[in-house]
Design a protein around this motif. Sequence first.
Motif, PDB file in Angstrom:
ATOM      1  N   VAL A 126      32.320  40.300  24.472  1.00 22.44           N
ATOM      2  CA  VAL A 126      33.672  40.820  24.240  1.00 22.44           C
ATOM      3  C   VAL A 126      34.277  41.326  25.547  1.00 22.44           C
ATOM      4  CG1 VAL A 126      35.058  42.491  22.930  1.00 22.44           C
ATOM      5  CG2 VAL A 126      32.980  41.521  21.907  1.00 22.44           C
ATOM      6  N   LEU A 127      35.565  41.049  25.735  1.00 20.99           N
ATOM      7  CA  LEU A 127      36.295  41.531  26.903  1.00 20.99           C
ATOM      8  C   LEU A 127      37.472  42.393  26.453  1.00 20.99           C
ATOM      9  CD1 LEU A 127      37.126  41.525  29.943  1.00 20.99           C
ATOM     10  CD2 LEU A 127      38.418  39.424  29.445  1.00 20.99           C
ATOM     11  N   VAL A 128      37.604  43.575  27.050  1.00 17.16           N
ATOM     12  CA  VAL A 128      38.746  44.456  26.794  1.00 17.16           C
ATOM     13  C   VAL A 128      39.541  44.586  28.083  1.00 17.16           C
ATOM     14  CG1 VAL A 128      39.524  46.719  26.011  1.00 17.16           C
ATOM     15  CG2 VAL A 128      37.404  45.749  25.079  1.00 17.16           C
ATOM     16  N   LEU A 129      40.757  44.061  28.088  1.00 15.68           N
ATOM     17  CA  LEU A 129      41.644  44.223  29.231  1.00 15.68           C
ATOM     18  C   LEU A 129      42.358  45.562  29.130  1.00 15.68           C
ATOM     19  CD1 LEU A 129      43.214  40.636  29.368  1.00 15.68           C
ATOM     20  CD2 LEU A 129      41.158  41.486  30.506  1.00 15.68           C
ATOM     21  N   PHE A 130      42.689  46.165  30.287  1.00 14.97           N
ATOM     22  CA  PHE A 130      43.376  47.462  30.296  1.00 14.97           C
ATOM     23  C   PHE A 130      42.562  48.482  29.483  1.00 14.97           C
ATOM     24  CE2 PHE A 130      46.246  43.898  29.013  1.00 14.97           C
ATOM     25  CZ  PHE A 130      46.558  43.445  30.282  1.00 14.97           C
ATOM     26  N   TYR A 150      32.724  43.961  28.093  1.00 14.98           N
ATOM     27  CA  TYR A 150      33.271  44.154  29.424  1.00 14.98           C
ATOM     28  C   TYR A 150      34.625  44.861  29.323  1.00 14.98           C
ATOM     29  CZ  TYR A 150      29.941  40.851  31.584  1.00 14.98           C
ATOM     30  OH  TYR A 150      28.814  40.226  32.050  1.00 14.98           O
ATOM     31  N   GLY A 151      34.925  45.700  30.303  1.00 19.92           N
ATOM     32  CA  GLY A 151      36.225  46.355  30.363  1.00 19.92           C
ATOM     33  C   GLY A 151      36.780  46.305  31.774  1.00 19.92           C
ATOM     34  N   ILE A 152      38.103  46.120  31.887  1.00 24.93           N
ATOM     35  CA  ILE A 152      38.771  46.123  33.195  1.00 24.93           C
ATOM     36  C   ILE A 152      39.907  47.136  33.150  1.00 24.93           C
ATOM     37  CG2 ILE A 152      40.015  44.769  34.918  1.00 24.93           C
ATOM     38  CD1 ILE A 152      38.788  42.242  33.703  1.00 24.93           C
ATOM     39  N   GLU A 153      39.952  48.040  34.125  1.00 23.93           N
ATOM     40  CA  GLU A 153      40.981  49.095  34.169  1.00 23.93           C
ATOM     41  C   GLU A 153      41.430  49.329  35.606  1.00 23.93           C
ATOM     42  OE1 GLU A 153      43.702  51.798  33.787  1.00 23.93           O
ATOM     43  OE2 GLU A 153      42.856  50.781  32.038  1.00 23.93           O
ATOM     44  N   ILE A 154      42.740  49.393  35.812  1.00 23.70           N
ATOM     45  CA  ILE A 154      43.290  49.562  37.153  1.00 23.70           C
ATOM     46  C   ILE A 154      43.407  51.022  37.588  1.00 23.70           C
ATOM     47  CG2 ILE A 154      45.731  49.599  36.457  1.00 23.70           C
ATOM     48  CD1 ILE A 154      46.258  47.765  38.930  1.00 23.70           C
ATOM     49  N   TYR A 177      34.796  47.282  35.132  1.00 21.79           N
ATOM     50  CA  TYR A 177      35.341  46.870  36.424  1.00 21.79           C
ATOM     51  C   TYR A 177      36.618  47.647  36.700  1.00 21.79           C
ATOM     52  CZ  TYR A 177      32.145  42.898  36.192  1.00 21.79           C
ATOM     53  OH  TYR A 177      31.023  42.120  36.129  1.00 21.79           O
ATOM     54  N   LYS A 178      36.736  48.153  37.933  1.00 26.26           N
ATOM     55  CA  LYS A 178      37.940  48.873  38.346  1.00 26.26           C
ATOM     56  C   LYS A 178      38.816  47.950  39.171  1.00 26.26           C
ATOM     57  CE  LYS A 178      37.705  51.633  41.866  1.00 26.26           C
ATOM     58  NZ  LYS A 178      37.388  52.771  42.758  1.00 26.26           N
ATOM     59  N   LYS A 187      36.984  36.113  38.332  1.00 22.53           N
ATOM     60  CA  LYS A 187      35.586  36.137  38.774  1.00 22.53           C
ATOM     61  C   LYS A 187      34.604  36.172  37.597  1.00 22.53           C
ATOM     62  CE  LYS A 187      37.009  38.866  42.806  1.00 22.53           C
ATOM     63  NZ  LYS A 187      36.870  40.178  43.488  1.00 22.53           N
ATOM     64  N   LEU A 188      35.142  36.374  36.383  1.00 29.50           N
ATOM     65  CA  LEU A 188      34.278  36.529  35.217  1.00 29.50           C
ATOM     66  C   LEU A 188      34.185  35.237  34.410  1.00 29.50           C
ATOM     67  CD1 LEU A 188      35.411  40.083  34.000  1.00 29.50           C
ATOM     68  CD2 LEU A 188      33.593  39.477  35.617  1.00 29.50           C
ATOM     69  N   LYS A 189      33.280  35.233  33.442  1.00 34.88           N
ATOM     70  CA  LYS A 189      33.028  34.053  32.614  1.00 34.88           C
ATOM     71  C   LYS A 189      33.995  34.022  31.438  1.00 34.88           C
ATOM     72  CE  LYS A 189      29.721  36.741  29.986  1.00 34.88           C
ATOM     73  NZ  LYS A 189      28.352  36.840  29.465  1.00 34.88           N
ATOM     74  N   LYS A 190      33.685  33.171  30.447  1.00 37.67           N
ATOM     75  CA  LYS A 190      34.476  33.112  29.221  1.00 37.67           C
ATOM     76  C   LYS A 190      33.827  33.985  28.149  1.00 37.67           C
ATOM     77  CE  LYS A 190      36.774  28.696  29.860  1.00 37.67           C
ATOM     78  NZ  LYS A 190      37.238  27.450  29.190  1.00 37.67           N
ATOM     79  N   PHE A 191      34.664  34.442  27.207  1.00 34.04           N
ATOM     80  CA  PHE A 191      34.220  35.397  26.192  1.00 34.04           C
ATOM     81  C   PHE A 191      34.501  34.885  24.774  1.00 34.04           C
ATOM     82  CE2 PHE A 191      34.937  37.668  30.080  1.00 34.04           C
ATOM     83  CZ  PHE A 191      33.918  38.613  30.128  1.00 34.04           C
ATOM     84  N   ASP A 192      33.739  35.425  23.830  1.00 35.58           N
ATOM     85  CA  ASP A 192      33.944  35.082  22.419  1.00 35.58           C
ATOM     86  C   ASP A 192      35.175  35.783  21.841  1.00 35.58           C
ATOM     87  OD1 ASP A 192      31.421  33.562  21.921  1.00 35.58           O
ATOM     88  OD2 ASP A 192      30.517  35.484  22.458  1.00 35.58           O
ATOM     89  N   ARG A 193      35.508  36.928  22.431  1.00 36.78           N
ATOM     90  CA  ARG A 193      36.611  37.744  21.893  1.00 36.78           C
ATOM     91  C   ARG A 193      37.277  38.491  23.053  1.00 36.78           C
ATOM     92  NH1 ARG A 193      37.267  39.556  16.508  1.00 36.78           N
ATOM     93  NH2 ARG A 193      35.236  38.621  16.093  1.00 36.78           N
ATOM     94  N   VAL A 194      38.613  38.469  23.084  1.00 37.26           N
ATOM     95  CA  VAL A 194      39.364  39.157  24.129  1.00 37.26           C
ATOM     96  C   VAL A 194      40.398  40.071  23.484  1.00 37.26           C
ATOM     97  CG1 VAL A 194      40.963  38.913  26.060  1.00 37.26           C
ATOM     98  CG2 VAL A 194      39.046  37.318  25.836  1.00 37.26           C
ATOM     99  N   LEU A 195      40.416  41.329  23.929  1.00 38.82           N
ATOM    100  CA  LEU A 195      41.389  42.310  23.445  1.00 38.82           C
ATOM    101  C   LEU A 195      42.411  42.584  24.538  1.00 38.82           C
ATOM    102  CD1 LEU A 195      38.662  42.880  21.809  1.00 38.82           C
ATOM    103  CD2 LEU A 195      39.568  45.172  21.491  1.00 38.82           C
TER     104      LEU A 195
END
Length: 271
Positions: A126-130, A150-154, A177-178, A187-195
């Motif tokens: 699972v990937l969570v953007l923001f 996975y999570g990405i936050e600026i 990831y910051k 830079k990341l792979k593919k995910f089953d679920r993206v939020l």
Amino acid sequence: MNLKESLKSKLSKKEFSLVPRAFDQIGNVAIFSEFPKELKKKEKLIGDALIKTNNQIKTVAIKTEKHSGKFRTKKVRIIAGEKTKETNYKENGVTLRLDVEKCYFSPRTGSERLRIANLVKKGESVLVLFSGIAPFVLTIAKNSKAREIYGIEINPTAHKYAEENVKLNKVKNVFLYKGDVRKILPKLKKFDRVLMPHPTDAASYLVLALKHLKKNGILHFYDFQEEGSFDKAVEKIKKKAKGKVLRIVKCGDYGPRIYRICVDFRFEKVI
């Protein structure tokens, strides 16, 4: 005795009628979104009364600026109680530490975070953007059998709290990831679920997010829309991708007849 009852003998009839009924409580911090200027001289009195009538509240503040800027933060001013904007908030078996002014966080979407966690299947990536202070990330980690989240936050401050919250909740399958989604996601792979829980700007990241979603993966796309216009959110997705809308869910009010909604979308391919 509730707040209004405790103030009845301390305010004039007009002042009493203006006392706000609603506030957000994040941990032991209460925040009034709107506070009448006519009550400016009675702020501390009202704040002290709220603390006395609610033993879970230690600090009372007023929001002085709406969410804005790259980090979607708000300005608050303390009017009573402890002089701190840092607190611990608990929901869905998760403890979240944050600064209510330096980090974007909404306590009103806790049920939506749990809804998503309940949809996650065993072994999913699972990937969570923001991802902010990691409320979605940790709710999924604690309430599903996802293989990894996975999570990405600026916002560097929110990211710092997210790392602290991962340790606080003792989860091992979370990777944070910051930085800017546009720089990190390639830079990341593919995910089953993206939020994509950023209703004001998620559409501008759609193509990038879809490129990192596996075929038949699930996208959770958040948007603000008026009642009766929810299909506009669907159109934003269908301009970029082929797939099937599984459901459209109301996730809370944003303004008069305007709602935060989530489109759950099964992805086939980028157009």
